[in-house]
Design an enzyme around this catalytic site. Structure first.
Site, short mmCIF file in Angstrom:
data_model
loop_
_atom_site.label_atom_id
_atom_site.label_comp_id
_atom_site.label_asym_id
_atom_site.label_seq_id
_atom_site.Cartn_x
_atom_site.Cartn_y
_atom_site.Cartn_z
N HIS A 1 0.85 -1.19 0.00
CA HIS A 1 0.00 0.00 0.00
C HIS A 1 0.89 1.24 0.00
CE1 HIS A 1 -3.76 2.18 0.97
NE2 HIS A 1 -2.94 3.01 1.57
N HIS B 1 -0.51 1.66 11.45
CA HIS B 1 0.74 2.42 11.55
C HIS B 1 0.65 3.50 12.61
CE1 HIS B 1 -1.60 5.09 8.95
NE2 HIS B 1 -0.69 6.05 9.09
N GLU C 1 -2.86 13.28 12.01
CA GLU C 1 -3.76 13.11 10.87
C GLU C 1 -5.21 13.39 11.26
OE1 GLU C 1 -3.17 9.14 9.50
OE2 GLU C 1 -1.02 9.40 9.13
N HIS D 1 -6.06 11.13 14.57
CA HIS D 1 -5.02 10.24 15.09
C HIS D 1 -3.77 11.11 15.24
CE1 HIS D 1 -7.64 7.43 12.61
NE2 HIS D 1 -7.90 7.14 13.88
N HIS E 1 -3.26 3.49 14.55
CA HIS E 1 -4.55 3.45 13.89
C HIS E 1 -4.45 2.57 12.65
CE1 HIS E 1 -2.28 6.90 12.35
NE2 HIS E 1 -2.94 6.79 11.22
#
Length: 424
Positions: free
Chosen positions: A282, A325, A331, A355, A361
């Site tokens: 990803h 992560h 964020e 987060h 999260h």
């Protein structure tokens, strides 16, 4: 009806006039301006800024902007700075309800979180707005530029330098100090990020090369449009985290012509050229960056505006949703439409999540289980548009964000049923 012009390279000098012959041929501030107008410079950078970073526009207006009554405190508002401390707790909020009584943009603008120190021009503030009535007063922020992200309903931003119509799946930026009104003809709801730091700009492309992400050609600025309207008006200023107001005897949207590179602009998020992996793993959110405001530390932005738009997923032998992560950046996420691919439920259009720095999260239990076993054939994620405000500074949430009824107190439960799959 809005009139627009291309930004011609995003930030390059351009010019516009609502009355032909208004712009001086070569002087910035001629001895006498055509039509009996006043020349005024709007500076968006310090006078010693390097040429490529210098932001300023010359405006030619009916009244100089200094012409107003004395400022006085407007009284306590729902956008004043919070004294709360940042928390490592993961948080998520439901959407703000649409007001049932007449509410304009300024009355419906509510602080959710902030970081940094606005008096030092560091950090950002994040707001939700919900409104159903056009503004009568005029407004500007001396604290930072304002990034509008509509989620439901279209806004008309009537600025000194022209009008911008901004609908969901579009964004708009109004620079620090530019005066404006918000007009609406329907129920409207969305997000605003007020950037206290360096102005937003396009990110560098690096190894991506010449094609990808947001293209400079797709950014639009308004053409000149003026109001020659006398009569009692109110000017509201956001200054050092509080609201002030002054009386006017005319509309401040009286700029007949202007030229420069310090101006409002809009961008259609559907024109974003999404980059993604075609092999495995990803990709990091950085490849989805639309705009960035760098800080003094390279690679650590004051704020990045990142989107997760419709796109193809084709990676093999990998876990496609965002992985678990912890990030040195904080964020704040919002959802414009659809379903975000890391959450099966609970993250709603108009909702938000936070987060903070190094708080873990990732996908909820249902998403993890599905993504761990699904057949990895090419998949088009078409009905979704999420975004993220990512900042180097941890966010402190407002009192309203904690007690206003939107906070999902069971958010942490979305991970509690993740099974232990370890086998020795």
């Amino acid at each position: 009806m809005e009139s627009l012009q291309y930004l011609s390279g995003f930030g390059n000098h351009f010019a516009t006039e609502a009355l032909p012959g208004t712009l001086p041929e070569w002087q910035n501030s001629p001895q006498k301006v055509a039509h009996g107008l006043y020349a005024e410079q709007l500076s968006g950078s310090s006078f010693l800024a390097a040429r490529h970073e210098n932001l300023r526009s010359w405006v030619y207006r009916i009244h100089p902007s200094v012409q107003h009554g004395a400022f006085k405190k407007r009284g306590k508002s729902n956008i004043e700075s919070t004294g709360n401390q940042p928390s490592p707790e993961q948080m998520r909020w439901n959407p703000m309800p649409v007001p049932t009584s007449p509410t304009d943009f300024l009355a419906g603008l509510t602080l959710m979180a902030e970081n940094g120190r606005l008096c030092e021009q560091k950090g950002v503030a994040i707001y939700l707005y919900a409104c159903n009535k056009s503004m009568e007063a005029f407004f500007y922020s001396a604290d930072g530029e304002m990034l509008f992200v509509p989620q439901d309903g279209a806004l008309t931003l009537k600025t000194e330098l022209g009008w911008l119509n901004v609908a969901p799946k579009e964004i708009a930026v109004i620079p620090r100090g530019v005066r404006f009104q918000v007009a609406v003809s329907e129920n409207c709801r969305g997000y605003v990020c007020e950037n206290f730091g360096t102005p937003l700009r396009l990110p560098q492309l690096g190894p991506i090369g010449s094609n990808g992400l947001a293209n400079p050609r797709d950014f639009l600025a308004p053409v000149a449009r003026f109001e020659d309207r006398e009569g009692k008006q109110t000017l509201v200023a956001k200054f050092s985290g509080a609201l002030w107001e002054a009386a006017l005897d005319h509309s401040p949207l009286d700029v007949v012509a202007w030229h420069g590179n310090y101006a409002p602009y809009k961008y259609d998020l559907t024109k974003f050229n999404t980059i993604g992996t075609i092999s495995y793993d990803h990709p990091d959110p950085s490849i989805f960056t639309v705009l960035t405001a760098p800080s003094e530390t390279p690679g650590m932005s004051n704020i990045d505006f990142v989107i997760f738009p419709p796109r193809w997923l084709v990676a093999e032998h990998t876990f496609r949703p965002p992985y678990y992560h912890r990030n040195v950046m904080s964020e704040w996420m919002g959802l414009i439409t659809g379903v975000y691919d890391a959450k099966a439920k609970g993250f709603l259009p108009g909702g938000s999540s936070l987060h903070n720095t190094m708080s873990g999260h990732g996908p909820d239990t249902a998403t993890f289980e599905k993504a761990s076993t699904v057949e990895l054939k090419p998949q088009y994620v078409g009905e979704t548009l999420a975004f993220m405000f990512e900042s180097r500074y941890p966010f402190a949430v407002s009192t309203y964000a904690q007690t206003g009824g939107l906070l999902q107190k069971d958010y942490m439960d979305c991970w509690k049923d993740l099974p232990k799959n370890f086998e020795a």
